[in-house]
Design a protein around this motif. Sequence first.
Motif, PDB file in Angstrom:
ATOM      1  N   ILE A  13     -46.428  28.077 -14.955  1.00 27.24           N
ATOM      2  CA  ILE A  13     -45.709  28.970 -15.470  1.00 27.24           C
ATOM      3  C   ILE A  13     -45.799  28.392 -17.227  1.00 27.24           C
ATOM      4  CG2 ILE A  13     -43.825  27.369 -14.953  1.00 27.24           C
ATOM      5  CD1 ILE A  13     -43.777  31.215 -16.020  1.00 27.24           C
ATOM      6  N   TYR A  23     -47.406  30.910 -19.570  1.00 26.81           N
ATOM      7  CA  TYR A  23     -46.905  31.953 -19.722  1.00 26.81           C
ATOM      8  C   TYR A  23     -45.476  32.195 -20.720  1.00 26.81           C
ATOM      9  CZ  TYR A  23     -50.360  33.271 -16.623  1.00 26.81           C
ATOM     10  OH  TYR A  23     -51.591  33.510 -15.894  1.00 26.81           O
ATOM     11  N   LEU A  24     -44.740  30.853 -21.141  1.00 25.07           N
ATOM     12  CA  LEU A  24     -43.661  30.923 -21.765  1.00 25.07           C
ATOM     13  C   LEU A  24     -43.627  31.418 -23.150  1.00 25.07           C
ATOM     14  CD1 LEU A  24     -42.211  27.656 -20.087  1.00 25.07           C
ATOM     15  CD2 LEU A  24     -41.947  29.877 -19.331  1.00 25.07           C
ATOM     16  N   ARG A  34     -48.485  37.117 -20.673  1.00 23.24           N
ATOM     17  CA  ARG A  34     -47.062  37.610 -19.882  1.00 23.24           C
ATOM     18  C   ARG A  34     -46.916  38.874 -19.724  1.00 23.24           C
ATOM     19  NH1 ARG A  34     -42.044  34.199 -21.048  1.00 23.24           N
ATOM     20  NH2 ARG A  34     -40.522  35.210 -20.073  1.00 23.24           N
ATOM     21  N   ALA A  52     -37.713  32.913 -18.157  1.00 25.12           N
ATOM     22  CA  ALA A  52     -38.876  33.464 -17.336  1.00 25.12           C
ATOM     23  C   ALA A  52     -38.382  33.519 -15.815  1.00 25.12           C
ATOM     24  CB  ALA A  52     -39.871  32.653 -17.311  1.00 25.12           C
ATOM     25  N   GLU A  57     -36.513  36.523 -15.529  1.00 23.77           N
ATOM     26  CA  GLU A  57     -37.322  37.713 -15.797  1.00 23.77           C
ATOM     27  C   GLU A  57     -38.047  38.158 -14.601  1.00 23.77           C
ATOM     28  OE1 GLU A  57     -40.541  38.783 -19.137  1.00 23.77           O
ATOM     29  OE2 GLU A  57     -39.055  37.297 -19.661  1.00 23.77           O
TER      30      GLU A  57
END
Length: 279
Positions: free
Chosen positions: A35, A38-39, A45, A83, A86
Amino acid sequence: MTDRGCSGAGLGLRSPHLREVLRDTPDVPWFEVHICNYLGGGLSRALLHQINERYPLSFHGVNLSLAGVEPLDAEYLKRLRVAVDEFNPALVSEHACFTTHAGQYFHDLMPVPFTDEAVRHLAGRVREVQDRLGRQILIENLSRYYSYDESHLSEGQFMAAVCDEADCGLLLDLNNAYVNQCNLGEDMTRFISELPLARVGEIHLAGFTEQDGMLIDTHGAPVCDAVWQSYADFCELRADVPCLIEWDANLPSFEVLLEQREMAQNIQDQAQTVGAERA
């Protein structure tokens, strides 16, 4: 966004395969992503959102430095919480290690001594992370290349104590355990027997590289026969735990990953069939 959980054998999803997965929609029950990649937003993302429309996700972290002595990175945790809210991943996991010290970041996962003090320290930080994320996480056992003289607990006892005190789950990496058995002479069977099996929420399977007589946890090769056997043995204890094929270095074609995934799925399916027949 899917709200399904993870079950069966999944794959670690790496950036070179994102578009191929979206194009071909392979028969894979779930994917796990690192992860931290993708932050920051951006194209990856957006593609991950498209993946998540079709597949359940697991978030795996490598940057949190759970066992470190410096304060947890509040900004990183804030972005991770965004995230998590989300994407609603089925699983969130981190390593039972430290990656930073005195402001320096180590590009490796550093183990801690297996002591009561370390149990309390790590468990307290896991609880803080869980409070900030609003959910339980899994912590993963490490591949290690040395032992601390201060350790008076075995690794299994240490992980069990941290999980109990933090009320967290466990990500059991069988390749890491095998590497430790070969390099440090530790008993893999004893290690697994000392773990709280009810807290195991995920299994990792990967490959290693041999260098100068040691096994190096590179995630750059197929799962070896001994680790496959360990997975089959574990499935006799619990065949309901989702399992992941990890492959990071020397990334092969996606077809090779699918073959490894199918082998894991077949082992799990066979164990579940035997268990049902015995019942």
